[in-house]
Design a protein around this motif. Structure first.
Motif, PDB file in Angstrom:
ATOM      1  N   PRO A  38      -2.045  -2.436 -23.676  1.00 31.87           N
ATOM      2  CA  PRO A  38      -0.878  -2.101 -23.022  1.00 31.87           C
ATOM      3  C   PRO A  38       0.442  -1.567 -24.062  1.00 31.87           C
ATOM      4  CG  PRO A  38      -1.163  -4.661 -23.279  1.00 31.87           C
ATOM      5  CD  PRO A  38      -2.609  -3.968 -23.907  1.00 31.87           C
ATOM      6  N   GLY A  39       0.285  -1.888 -25.509  1.00 31.59           N
ATOM      7  CA  GLY A  39       1.053  -1.244 -26.531  1.00 31.59           C
ATOM      8  C   GLY A  39       0.670   0.102 -26.737  1.00 31.59           C
ATOM      9  N   ASP A  40      -0.178   0.709 -26.342  1.00 32.20           N
ATOM     10  CA  ASP A  40      -0.383   2.088 -26.235  1.00 32.20           C
ATOM     11  C   ASP A  40      -0.069   2.757 -25.064  1.00 32.20           C
ATOM     12  OD1 ASP A  40      -1.679   1.863 -28.771  1.00 32.20           O
ATOM     13  OD2 ASP A  40      -3.721   1.682 -27.844  1.00 32.20           O
ATOM     14  N   TRP A  41       0.492   4.002 -25.116  1.00 33.19           N
ATOM     15  CA  TRP A  41       0.915   4.683 -23.970  1.00 33.19           C
ATOM     16  C   TRP A  41      -0.298   5.122 -22.897  1.00 33.19           C
ATOM     17  CZ3 TRP A  41       5.442   5.893 -22.432  1.00 33.19           C
ATOM     18  CH2 TRP A  41       6.738   5.945 -23.331  1.00 33.19           C
ATOM     19  N   THR A  42       0.057   4.756 -21.794  1.00 36.53           N
ATOM     20  CA  THR A  42      -0.876   4.561 -20.884  1.00 36.53           C
ATOM     21  C   THR A  42      -0.330   5.276 -19.624  1.00 36.53           C
ATOM     22  OG1 THR A  42      -1.823   2.456 -21.593  1.00 36.53           O
ATOM     23  CG2 THR A  42      -2.398   3.208 -19.326  1.00 36.53           C
ATOM     24  N   LEU A  43      -1.056   6.316 -19.169  1.00 34.58           N
ATOM     25  CA  LEU A  43      -0.990   6.811 -17.822  1.00 34.58           C
ATOM     26  C   LEU A  43      -1.345   6.185 -16.632  1.00 34.58           C
ATOM     27  CD1 LEU A  43       0.534   9.533 -16.029  1.00 34.58           C
ATOM     28  CD2 LEU A  43      -1.823  10.512 -16.564  1.00 34.58           C
ATOM     29  N   LEU A  44      -0.562   5.766 -15.693  1.00 37.26           N
ATOM     30  CA  LEU A  44      -0.935   4.786 -14.484  1.00 37.26           C
ATOM     31  C   LEU A  44      -0.837   5.831 -13.321  1.00 37.26           C
ATOM     32  CD1 LEU A  44       1.341   1.714 -15.505  1.00 37.26           C
ATOM     33  CD2 LEU A  44      -1.259   2.297 -15.934  1.00 37.26           C
ATOM     34  N   THR A  45      -1.820   6.022 -12.498  1.00 38.90           N
ATOM     35  CA  THR A  45      -1.684   6.605 -11.354  1.00 38.90           C
ATOM     36  C   THR A  45      -2.184   6.070 -10.019  1.00 38.90           C
ATOM     37  OG1 THR A  45      -2.025   8.708 -12.467  1.00 38.90           O
ATOM     38  CG2 THR A  45      -2.346   8.828 -10.292  1.00 38.90           C
ATOM     39  N   GLY A  46      -1.221   5.592  -9.038  1.00 40.84           N
ATOM     40  CA  GLY A  46      -1.703   4.981  -7.904  1.00 40.84           C
ATOM     41  C   GLY A  46      -1.622   5.951  -6.779  1.00 40.84           C
ATOM     42  N   VAL A  47      -2.810   5.862  -5.881  1.00 38.90           N
ATOM     43  CA  VAL A  47      -2.907   6.754  -4.714  1.00 38.90           C
ATOM     44  C   VAL A  47      -3.254   5.820  -3.387  1.00 38.90           C
ATOM     45  CG1 VAL A  47      -4.414   8.186  -3.545  1.00 38.90           C
ATOM     46  CG2 VAL A  47      -4.048   8.474  -6.105  1.00 38.90           C
ATOM     47  N   TYR A  48      -2.415   6.179  -2.432  1.00 39.95           N
ATOM     48  CA  TYR A  48      -2.636   5.471  -1.142  1.00 39.95           C
ATOM     49  C   TYR A  48      -3.171   6.652  -0.100  1.00 39.95           C
ATOM     50  CZ  TYR A  48      -2.333   3.109   3.318  1.00 39.95           C
ATOM     51  OH  TYR A  48      -2.582   2.642   4.435  1.00 39.95           O
ATOM     52  N   ASP A  49      -4.340   6.295   0.309  1.00 38.16           N
ATOM     53  CA  ASP A  49      -4.837   7.083   1.418  1.00 38.16           C
ATOM     54  C   ASP A  49      -4.734   6.742   2.539  1.00 38.16           C
ATOM     55  OD1 ASP A  49      -6.611   9.058   2.964  1.00 38.16           O
ATOM     56  OD2 ASP A  49      -8.337   8.716   1.828  1.00 38.16           O
ATOM     57  N   GLY A  50      -3.688   7.147   3.273  1.00 38.73           N
ATOM     58  CA  GLY A  50      -3.234   6.583   4.457  1.00 38.73           C
ATOM     59  C   GLY A  50      -4.218   7.072   5.700  1.00 38.73           C
ATOM     60  N   ALA A  51      -4.902   7.997   5.650  1.00 31.97           N
ATOM     61  CA  ALA A  51      -5.894   8.379   6.872  1.00 31.97           C
ATOM     62  C   ALA A  51      -6.808   7.380   6.728  1.00 31.97           C
ATOM     63  CB  ALA A  51      -6.366  10.016   6.503  1.00 31.97           C
ATOM     64  N   HIS A  52      -7.474   7.044   5.556  1.00 32.11           N
ATOM     65  CA  HIS A  52      -8.609   6.109   5.450  1.00 32.11           C
ATOM     66  C   HIS A  52      -8.168   4.576   4.889  1.00 32.11           C
ATOM     67  CE1 HIS A  52     -10.188  10.264   4.848  1.00 32.11           C
ATOM     68  NE2 HIS A  52     -11.147   9.630   5.734  1.00 32.11           N
ATOM     69  N   HIS A  53      -7.114   4.472   4.904  1.00 26.96           N
ATOM     70  CA  HIS A  53      -6.335   2.949   4.490  1.00 26.96           C
ATOM     71  C   HIS A  53      -7.107   2.580   3.208  1.00 26.96           C
ATOM     72  CE1 HIS A  53      -4.480   3.074   8.386  1.00 26.96           C
ATOM     73  NE2 HIS A  53      -5.798   3.187   8.911  1.00 26.96           N
ATOM     74  N   GLN A  54      -7.030   3.434   2.204  1.00 23.47           N
ATOM     75  CA  GLN A  54      -7.355   3.149   0.737  1.00 23.47           C
ATOM     76  C   GLN A  54      -6.556   2.989  -0.520  1.00 23.47           C
ATOM     77  OE1 GLN A  54     -11.331   2.686   0.386  1.00 23.47           O
ATOM     78  NE2 GLN A  54     -10.734   2.344   2.355  1.00 23.47           N
ATOM     79  N   LEU A  55      -6.682   1.872  -1.245  1.00 30.82           N
ATOM     80  CA  LEU A  55      -5.967   2.124  -2.414  1.00 30.82           C
ATOM     81  C   LEU A  55      -6.739   2.561  -3.435  1.00 30.82           C
ATOM     82  CD1 LEU A  55      -4.032  -1.340  -2.038  1.00 30.82           C
ATOM     83  CD2 LEU A  55      -2.927   0.671  -1.852  1.00 30.82           C
ATOM     84  N   PHE A  56      -5.972   3.119  -4.347  1.00 28.14           N
ATOM     85  CA  PHE A  56      -6.854   3.704  -5.660  1.00 28.14           C
ATOM     86  C   PHE A  56      -5.876   3.804  -6.964  1.00 28.14           C
ATOM     87  CE2 PHE A  56      -8.718   6.164  -2.180  1.00 28.14           C
ATOM     88  CZ  PHE A  56     -10.191   5.887  -2.341  1.00 28.14           C
ATOM     89  N   LEU A  57      -6.492   2.933  -8.005  1.00 28.05           N
ATOM     90  CA  LEU A  57      -5.642   3.143  -9.187  1.00 28.05           C
ATOM     91  C   LEU A  57      -6.456   3.829 -10.325  1.00 28.05           C
ATOM     92  CD1 LEU A  57      -3.538   2.103 -11.181  1.00 28.05           C
ATOM     93  CD2 LEU A  57      -4.714   0.107 -11.829  1.00 28.05           C
ATOM     94  N   TYR A  58      -5.886   4.570 -11.152  1.00 27.43           N
ATOM     95  CA  TYR A  58      -6.603   5.438 -12.123  1.00 27.43           C
ATOM     96  C   TYR A  58      -5.658   5.125 -13.665  1.00 27.43           C
ATOM     97  CZ  TYR A  58      -8.288   8.460  -8.367  1.00 27.43           C
ATOM     98  OH  TYR A  58      -9.038   8.681  -7.350  1.00 27.43           O
ATOM     99  N   VAL A  59      -6.299   4.646 -14.483  1.00 27.54           N
ATOM    100  CA  VAL A  59      -5.665   4.310 -15.847  1.00 27.54           C
ATOM    101  C   VAL A  59      -6.122   5.559 -16.783  1.00 27.54           C
ATOM    102  CG1 VAL A  59      -5.617   2.469 -17.844  1.00 27.54           C
ATOM    103  CG2 VAL A  59      -5.582   1.977 -15.392  1.00 27.54           C
ATOM    104  N   ASN A  60      -5.338   6.130 -17.385  1.00 28.27           N
ATOM    105  CA  ASN A  60      -5.550   7.275 -18.265  1.00 28.27           C
ATOM    106  C   ASN A  60      -6.711   8.371 -17.631  1.00 28.27           C
ATOM    107  OD1 ASN A  60      -3.991   6.338 -20.358  1.00 28.27           O
ATOM    108  ND2 ASN A  60      -5.403   5.113 -21.221  1.00 28.27           N
ATOM    109  N   GLY A  61      -6.409   8.429 -16.344  1.00 27.85           N
ATOM    110  CA  GLY A  61      -7.279   9.435 -15.591  1.00 27.85           C
ATOM    111  C   GLY A  61      -8.720   8.923 -15.050  1.00 27.85           C
ATOM    112  N   VAL A  62      -8.968   7.553 -15.215  1.00 22.80           N
ATOM    113  CA  VAL A  62     -10.150   7.005 -14.914  1.00 22.80           C
ATOM    114  C   VAL A  62      -9.930   6.141 -13.705  1.00 22.80           C
ATOM    115  CG1 VAL A  62     -12.156   5.666 -15.585  1.00 22.80           C
ATOM    116  CG2 VAL A  62     -10.852   7.060 -17.298  1.00 22.80           C
ATOM    117  N   ARG A  63     -10.772   6.274 -12.778  1.00 21.22           N
ATOM    118  CA  ARG A  63     -10.508   5.191 -11.587  1.00 21.22           C
ATOM    119  C   ARG A  63     -11.059   4.212 -11.708  1.00 21.22           C
ATOM    120  NH1 ARG A  63     -13.415   6.434  -5.550  1.00 21.22           N
ATOM    121  NH2 ARG A  63     -12.300   8.324  -5.704  1.00 21.22           N
ATOM    122  N   GLN A  64     -10.154   2.984 -11.452  1.00 22.81           N
ATOM    123  CA  GLN A  64     -10.456   1.633 -11.725  1.00 22.81           C
ATOM    124  C   GLN A  64     -11.447   1.062 -10.457  1.00 22.81           C
ATOM    125  OE1 GLN A  64      -8.986   0.113 -14.904  1.00 22.81           O
ATOM    126  NE2 GLN A  64      -9.352   2.448 -14.621  1.00 22.81           N
TER     127      GLN A  64
END
Length: 319
Positions: free
Chosen positions: A218-244
């Motif tokens: 966590p002490g390194d620069w990290t790109l966090l990307t959260g996605v909510y797909d409302g049509a399919h009611h889905q949560l996604f998280l990507y850390v440094n471009g990789v889906r969790q």
């Protein structure tokens, strides 16, 4: 392609001077025959659109995914060097107010340049009037964060640091944050949502637990990307471009898309927060001791490929 069979002849136009009705039929300025459904992006032109322009409008939906193409709704680049405002370059004017615990600094050695520094106190945040997007529809949120490891060193207590949240009246509708359990030296990045704007609401998050998380420093620069797909009611998280780590049913015709299911979206109308979030009592807490950069929000679902490319394009190169 033009198809004359789809055209209809109309030779008696007349000038209407009354109100425009959306979702109903107007008769003598009174609505009736109401629409049962959703309506969005109503636009009226005073000219004929070409077939190419109509095709461009239709292209707002990605034919390969069925999702709305992401449209930038807010972009705080954190390029300021002084003052108490963080400008929004999206064109929508979501200027954020930086509280006293937030300062401008440079992290040139780590390759990021000007960034927002938050000191982990109750005044360490930036806020903008919300909502930024429709929390019940498709949206994507991204931010770069670099936590202060010293603020995580006490393992006798749990640590929670919010990077971005969208507040309602009592709870946050959604947010990106870091969780580190008491007794642990390792935590995980999270994208989560609450099931209602009440103190008793539960939290649904991805990844569900640390066993399915991508563990990064966590002490390194990290790109966090959260996605909510409302049509399919889905949560996604990507850390440094990789889906969790996610879950879903990909072995049947009812493919859930491998996201964590969340089917209780609610529209938050409070502030958009950088560096703080609401806890179960409704109070603001979980203040981030962190550097933050390039906070952005889009309407629509950003694809895996686009998120990974965003990381590749923006990954900082230390000096």
């Amino acid at each position: 392609m033009n198809d004359d069979s789809l055209n209809a002849s109309f030779t008696t136009p007349w000038q209407a001077s009354g109100q425009v009705g959306i979702g109903c039929r107007l008769h003598q300025d009174t609505c009736s025959e109401y629409t049962a459904g959703n309506i969005d992006e109503v636009t009226i032109w005073n000219r004929i659109l070409s077939p190419e322009e109509v095709a461009d409008l239709q292209a707002m939906t990605d034919a390969s995914t069925g999702h709305a193409r992401p449209a930038l709704a807010a972009d705080w680049g954190m390029e300021e060097t002084s003052g108490s405002s963080a400008s929004d370059s999206s064109g929508y004017g979501h200027t954020a107010t930086v509280a006293a615990g937030g300062t401008w600094t440079s992290d040139t050695d780590a390759g990021k340049g000007n960034v927002l520094s938050l000191n982990g106190t109750s005044t360490a945040n930036a806020t903008a009037s919300g909502p930024i997007v429709d929390s019940q529809g498709d949206f994507t949120v991204a931010a770069w964060a670099k936590l202060d490891p010293r603020a995580l060193s006490d393992t006798t207590v749990a640590h929670h640091m919010r990077i971005t949240t969208q507040s309602g009246g009592v709870r946050d509708s959604w947010g990106l944050w870091y969780d580190q359990a008491a007794g642990s030296t390792q935590g995980m990045w999270v994208f989560g949502r609450t099931t209602a704007d009440t103190t008793s609401a539960s939290v649904v998050k991805v990844p569900a637990d640390i066993a399915s998380a991508q563990l990064v420093d966590p002490g390194d620069w990290t790109l966090l990307t959260g996605v909510y797909d409302g049509a399919h009611h889905q949560l996604f998280l990507y850390v440094n471009g990789v889906r969790q780590g996610a879950q879903g049913d990909t072995d049947t015709d009812n493919d859930t898309g491998d996201g964590v299911v969340f089917d209780n979206p609610w529209q938050a109308t409070g502030t958009f927060n950088i560096g703080r979030g609401r806890n179960s009592t409704g109070a603001y807490s979980d203040y981030a001791h962190s550097l933050v950069d390039d906070v952005r929000v889009w309407t629509g679902v950003m694809s895996d490929t686009a998120i990974n490319q965003m990381y590749i394009n923006e990954v900082p190169i230390p000096l």
